[in-house]
Write an enzyme that holds these catalytic residues in place. Sequence first.
Site, mmCIF file in Angstrom:
data_model
loop_
_atom_site.group_PDB
_atom_site.id
_atom_site.type_symbol
_atom_site.label_atom_id
_atom_site.label_comp_id
_atom_site.label_asym_id
_atom_site.label_seq_id
_atom_site.Cartn_x
_atom_site.Cartn_y
_atom_site.Cartn_z
ATOM 1 N N GLU A 42 34.989 37.000 33.752
ATOM 2 C CA GLU A 42 35.165 38.221 32.946
ATOM 3 C C GLU A 42 35.352 37.931 31.452
ATOM 4 O OE1 GLU A 42 38.272 40.446 34.954
ATOM 5 O OE2 GLU A 42 37.211 40.351 36.851
ATOM 6 N N ASN B 243 31.166 34.522 36.074
ATOM 7 C CA ASN B 243 31.386 35.591 37.053
ATOM 8 C C ASN B 243 31.904 36.835 36.334
ATOM 9 O OD1 ASN B 243 31.669 36.340 39.921
ATOM 10 N ND2 ASN B 243 33.886 36.388 39.520
ATOM 11 N N HIS C 27 31.865 45.237 42.502
ATOM 12 C CA HIS C 27 32.859 46.233 42.922
ATOM 13 C C HIS C 27 32.193 47.593 42.719
ATOM 14 C CE1 HIS C 27 36.003 43.313 43.468
ATOM 15 N NE2 HIS C 27 35.780 42.815 42.270
ATOM 16 N N GLU D 259 32.177 39.428 44.894
ATOM 17 C CA GLU D 259 33.394 40.200 45.209
ATOM 18 C C GLU D 259 33.040 41.584 45.739
ATOM 19 O OE1 GLU D 259 36.210 40.205 41.944
ATOM 20 O OE2 GLU D 259 35.793 38.112 41.448
ATOM 21 N N ASP E 46 32.683 45.093 47.238
ATOM 22 C CA ASP E 46 33.326 46.193 47.967
ATOM 23 C C ASP E 46 32.682 47.492 47.492
ATOM 24 O OD1 ASP E 46 34.750 46.514 45.462
ATOM 25 O OD2 ASP E 46 36.483 45.438 46.266
HETATM 26 O O1 G2I Z 1 40.844 43.090 40.460
HETATM 27 C C1 G2I Z 1 39.910 42.839 41.456
HETATM 28 C C2 G2I Z 1 39.231 41.507 41.219
HETATM 29 C C3 G2I Z 1 38.370 41.586 39.963
HETATM 30 N N1 G2I Z 1 37.672 40.330 39.731
HETATM 31 C C4 G2I Z 1 38.491 39.151 39.732
HETATM 32 C C5 G2I Z 1 39.380 39.064 40.959
HETATM 33 O O2 G2I Z 1 40.231 37.962 40.885
HETATM 34 C C6 G2I Z 1 40.189 40.333 41.128
HETATM 35 O O3 G2I Z 1 41.006 40.164 42.302
HETATM 36 C C7 G2I Z 1 42.231 40.803 42.311
HETATM 37 C C8 G2I Z 1 42.936 40.529 43.625
HETATM 38 O O4 G2I Z 1 42.160 41.070 44.664
HETATM 39 C C9 G2I Z 1 44.322 41.175 43.630
HETATM 40 O O5 G2I Z 1 45.046 40.776 44.784
HETATM 41 O O6 G2I Z 1 43.022 40.350 41.246
HETATM 42 C C10 G2I Z 1 44.237 41.078 41.152
HETATM 43 C C11 G2I Z 1 45.002 40.676 39.890
HETATM 44 O O7 G2I Z 1 44.221 40.780 38.776
HETATM 45 C C12 G2I Z 1 45.084 40.802 42.392
HETATM 46 O O8 G2I Z 1 46.254 41.606 42.347
HETATM 47 C C13 G2I Z 1 47.452 40.937 42.186
HETATM 48 C C14 G2I Z 1 48.496 42.002 41.979
HETATM 49 O O9 G2I Z 1 48.183 42.736 40.798
HETATM 50 C C15 G2I Z 1 49.822 41.360 41.793
HETATM 51 O O10 G2I Z 1 50.817 42.346 41.683
HETATM 52 C C16 G2I Z 1 50.097 40.404 42.945
HETATM 53 O O11 G2I Z 1 51.295 39.711 42.738
HETATM 54 O O12 G2I Z 1 47.779 40.150 43.307
HETATM 55 C C17 G2I Z 1 48.944 39.404 43.082
HETATM 56 C C18 G2I Z 1 49.145 38.416 44.212
HETATM 57 O O13 G2I Z 1 49.216 39.056 45.451
#
Ligand code: G2I
Length: 454
Positions: free
Chosen positions: A143, A183, A218, A246, A248
């Site tokens: 990003e 990515n 997404h 990724e 969905d």
């Molecule tokens: O945001 C969706 C994705 C966009 N592209 C990059 C990916 O890395 C991103 O993944 C998401 C995860 O699926 C989430 O699980 O990235 C988020 C953070 O930017 C992740 O969320 C975070 C929560 O915001 C936190 O509160 C939590 O502590 O996950 C953390 C770990 O569980």
Amino acid sequence: MAGAGLALSTQFAHAQSTLRAGADAQGIDIAVAVNDNLLQNDSTYRNTIATQFNSVTAENVMKMDAVEPSQGNFNFAPGDRLVQFAQQNDMSVHGHTLVWHNQSPNWIKNLSGSAMRQAMENHITTTMNHWEGDIAGWDVVNEVVDGGQLRNSFWLQAMGPDYIQWAFEAARAADPSADLYMNDYSIEGINSKSDKYYQMAQDLVSQGLLDGMGFQSHLILGQVPGNMEQNLQRFADLGLKVRITELDVRIQMPASQQELQQQAQDYQRVIDICTSIADCSGVTVWGLRDGDSWVPDVFSGYGAPLLYNDNYTTKPAYDAVLEALGGTPPDDDTTPPDDDTTPPDDDDTTPPPTGDGDCTAVIDVVNDWGSGWQGNVMITAGDSAVSGWTLNWTWPSGQSITSSWNADISSSGSSVTASDVGWNADIAAGQTMNAWGFVGSGSSASPQVTCTAG
Ligand code: G2I
């Protein structure tokens, strides 16, 4: 480290009925983003992933805040757990991610330019050395573009635009066997953001620093970009692998049966795009079950974006992915599975449409000749008959209707309203009518349509 408890001895007696068998036959990865808590604590989660997927990505535990929470202190244990699970189940691992503006620890944000460069390179080198040979490809930068320009992140502010090249140089040196990817999201179609990546990719390829381009995907229901295949192909034509990293498809909740069918079509389309591009390395879905997804936390009112229900039953989108990979969904399978590792295909868990005179509608793209396209609109009545209907939707990217038949249309900006012309007002309960059609300008799209009966 995880013990033998994470290993599976599943026999693929009915190989055609798993996603992974289909993907193996196609020579691509079908991958899933893995949640570390569930990996440790939920055996059904582990078994489903090991049975259905041939590749994994860490949803969070290989990001910088998890791997290097304080400078020079590396925590590889959660990532090791995933790598070991993958190896025990003969799956590949795609690494996510080394340089990102989110989920980066505060300590690095406070460094000066040269100190930040050193810390970034050290993070890349130490992390990739640790998993050298274990990780097929890395999202080296994630990003880093916003709109048509480099994102104004703390990385850019401290180091200037060369930081991207420095990251790739460090990555190439650290694990020469790993494919190196950029990515991002919203680059599935041809637009100013994907154009910017295309320029950057040409530059990095000319220096031998880039091997792949990751398209997060997404997506919103009905909005697979009409030129997605063309877009991925132009990156593949640079000699790059392309990957859906990724995937969905989010739906405004509650999701109707019709919307779940549309979602299945969207998933199928994305898999078809990957299998029709020779250098597509695979497709990763961003989570296993709807309840595991990040979507509802970030897009209020949206959900149901993945292949599995929360009780591990499969959704129509699962069947569509399986079919797109050349497999046969269990319902159509004349030889039912003889083991109990495949969750049942349980369509009974989703209630039939309810309500009085409710309806749903979908725009089918039936033809696309580049400069224009034809859409047919299918309307389905719920559990009571519909007598008159009005549809509303918003075009995602500047489309308009050039001509139409069998509907009254009015447009305001990108919003469209369409209603019946009398003779096509009545739809019997549970029936679908190919109600009307149009010729559109711009690139084809299947936006989400709201149908109001009466
Ligand atoms: O945001 C969706 C994705 C966009 N592209 C990059 C990916 O890395 C991103 O993944 C998401 C995860 O699926 C989430 O699980 O990235 C988020 C953070 O930017 C992740 O969320 C975070 C929560 O915001 C936190 O509160 C939590 O502590 O996950 C953390 C770990 O569980």
